[in-house]
Write a protein that holds these residues in place. Sequence first.
Motif, PDB file in Angstrom:
ATOM      1  N   MET A   1      85.420 -50.900 -14.646  1.00 45.33           N
ATOM      2  CA  MET A   1      85.137 -50.660 -13.247  1.00 45.33           C
ATOM      3  C   MET A   1      83.972 -51.524 -12.798  1.00 45.33           C
ATOM      4  O   MET A   1      83.054 -51.792 -13.547  1.00 45.33           O
ATOM      5  CB  MET A   1      84.769 -49.197 -13.025  1.00 45.33           C
ATOM      6  N   SER A   2      84.027 -51.887 -11.574  1.00 47.08           N
ATOM      7  CA  SER A   2      82.958 -52.691 -11.004  1.00 47.08           C
ATOM      8  C   SER A   2      81.760 -51.812 -10.687  1.00 47.08           C
ATOM      9  O   SER A   2      81.900 -50.675 -10.252  1.00 47.08           O
ATOM     10  CB  SER A   2      83.450 -53.363  -9.733  1.00 47.08           C
ATOM     11  N   SER A   3      80.550 -52.334 -10.890  1.00 51.72           N
ATOM     12  CA  SER A   3      79.359 -51.542 -10.620  1.00 51.72           C
ATOM     13  C   SER A   3      79.043 -51.478  -9.127  1.00 51.72           C
ATOM     14  O   SER A   3      78.141 -50.777  -8.725  1.00 51.72           O
ATOM     15  CB  SER A   3      78.165 -52.105 -11.384  1.00 51.72           C
ATOM     16  N   THR A   4      79.808 -52.218  -8.309  1.00 50.32           N
ATOM     17  CA  THR A   4      79.553 -52.194  -6.868  1.00 50.32           C
ATOM     18  C   THR A   4      80.495 -51.249  -6.128  1.00 50.32           C
ATOM     19  O   THR A   4      80.262 -50.949  -4.982  1.00 50.32           O
ATOM     20  CB  THR A   4      79.691 -53.606  -6.265  1.00 50.32           C
ATOM     21  N   ARG A   5      81.545 -50.801  -6.769  1.00 52.70           N
ATOM     22  CA  ARG A   5      82.493 -49.901  -6.103  1.00 52.70           C
ATOM     23  C   ARG A   5      81.894 -48.491  -6.063  1.00 52.70           C
ATOM     24  O   ARG A   5      81.447 -47.978  -7.078  1.00 52.70           O
ATOM     25  CB  ARG A   5      83.805 -49.893  -6.878  1.00 52.70           C
ATOM     26  N   PRO A   6      81.883 -47.866  -4.886  1.00 48.51           N
ATOM     27  CA  PRO A   6      81.278 -46.527  -4.802  1.00 48.51           C
ATOM     28  C   PRO A   6      82.170 -45.450  -5.409  1.00 48.51           C
ATOM     29  O   PRO A   6      83.379 -45.601  -5.492  1.00 48.51           O
ATOM     30  CB  PRO A   6      81.104 -46.304  -3.310  1.00 48.51           C
ATOM     31  N   ARG A   7      81.550 -44.375  -5.826  1.00 47.58           N
ATOM     32  CA  ARG A   7      82.260 -43.200  -6.314  1.00 47.58           C
ATOM     33  C   ARG A   7      82.844 -42.465  -5.117  1.00 47.58           C
ATOM     34  O   ARG A   7      82.492 -42.749  -3.978  1.00 47.58           O
ATOM     35  CB  ARG A   7      81.286 -42.282  -7.061  1.00 47.58           C
ATOM     36  N   PRO A   8      83.694 -41.460  -5.371  1.00 49.17           N
ATOM     37  CA  PRO A   8      84.269 -40.694  -4.249  1.00 49.17           C
ATOM     38  C   PRO A   8      83.204 -40.038  -3.358  1.00 49.17           C
ATOM     39  O   PRO A   8      83.412 -39.867  -2.174  1.00 49.17           O
ATOM     40  CB  PRO A   8      85.135 -39.637  -4.940  1.00 49.17           C
ATOM     41  N   THR A  11      78.198 -42.504  -3.724  1.00 45.41           N
ATOM     42  CA  THR A  11      77.110 -43.100  -4.495  1.00 45.41           C
ATOM     43  C   THR A  11      77.650 -44.242  -5.348  1.00 45.41           C
ATOM     44  O   THR A  11      78.780 -44.179  -5.833  1.00 45.41           O
ATOM     45  CB  THR A  11      76.437 -42.056  -5.409  1.00 45.41           C
ATOM     46  N   PRO A  12      76.881 -45.308  -5.528  1.00 48.04           N
ATOM     47  CA  PRO A  12      77.376 -46.434  -6.329  1.00 48.04           C
ATOM     48  C   PRO A  12      77.409 -46.086  -7.812  1.00 48.04           C
ATOM     49  O   PRO A  12      76.606 -45.303  -8.292  1.00 48.04           O
ATOM     50  CB  PRO A  12      76.353 -47.535  -6.055  1.00 48.04           C
ATOM     51  N   GLU A  13      78.380 -46.662  -8.488  1.00 46.70           N
ATOM     52  CA  GLU A  13      78.456 -46.471  -9.936  1.00 46.70           C
ATOM     53  C   GLU A  13      77.364 -47.283 -10.608  1.00 46.70           C
ATOM     54  O   GLU A  13      76.985 -48.349 -10.137  1.00 46.70           O
ATOM     55  CB  GLU A  13      79.808 -46.929 -10.472  1.00 46.70           C
ATOM     56  N   ARG A  14      76.866 -46.770 -11.699  1.00 46.76           N
ATOM     57  CA  ARG A  14      75.863 -47.501 -12.482  1.00 46.76           C
ATOM     58  C   ARG A  14      76.499 -47.903 -13.804  1.00 46.76           C
ATOM     59  O   ARG A  14      77.250 -47.125 -14.392  1.00 46.76           O
ATOM     60  CB  ARG A  14      74.651 -46.616 -12.753  1.00 46.76           C
TER      61      ARG A  14
END
Length: 83
Positions: A1-8, A11-14
Amino acid sequence: MSSTRPRPDGTPERPAPPTTAIRTDLAFDHGAVSRFNAWFFSAFRGYLNHAARHHKQSAFGGIGADTVLEIGAGVRHEVAHCK
């Protein structure tokens, strides 16, 4: 997964933190420390309880006998079965 795609939730993924290998060349014999701690706290139990008596009474005196108190770096779900 990309670290720039937000969660549902928006919040951004880390990215996951890097893992570290355990270096066996730096291993410490905890057995000696454990044996010393066991001896120390057995030998000085009476004195330590006497010295800390007033502190313990002021800190824990108002807690009822039916209350579960978790002290330290435990995890909340460990005592969930007590409810």
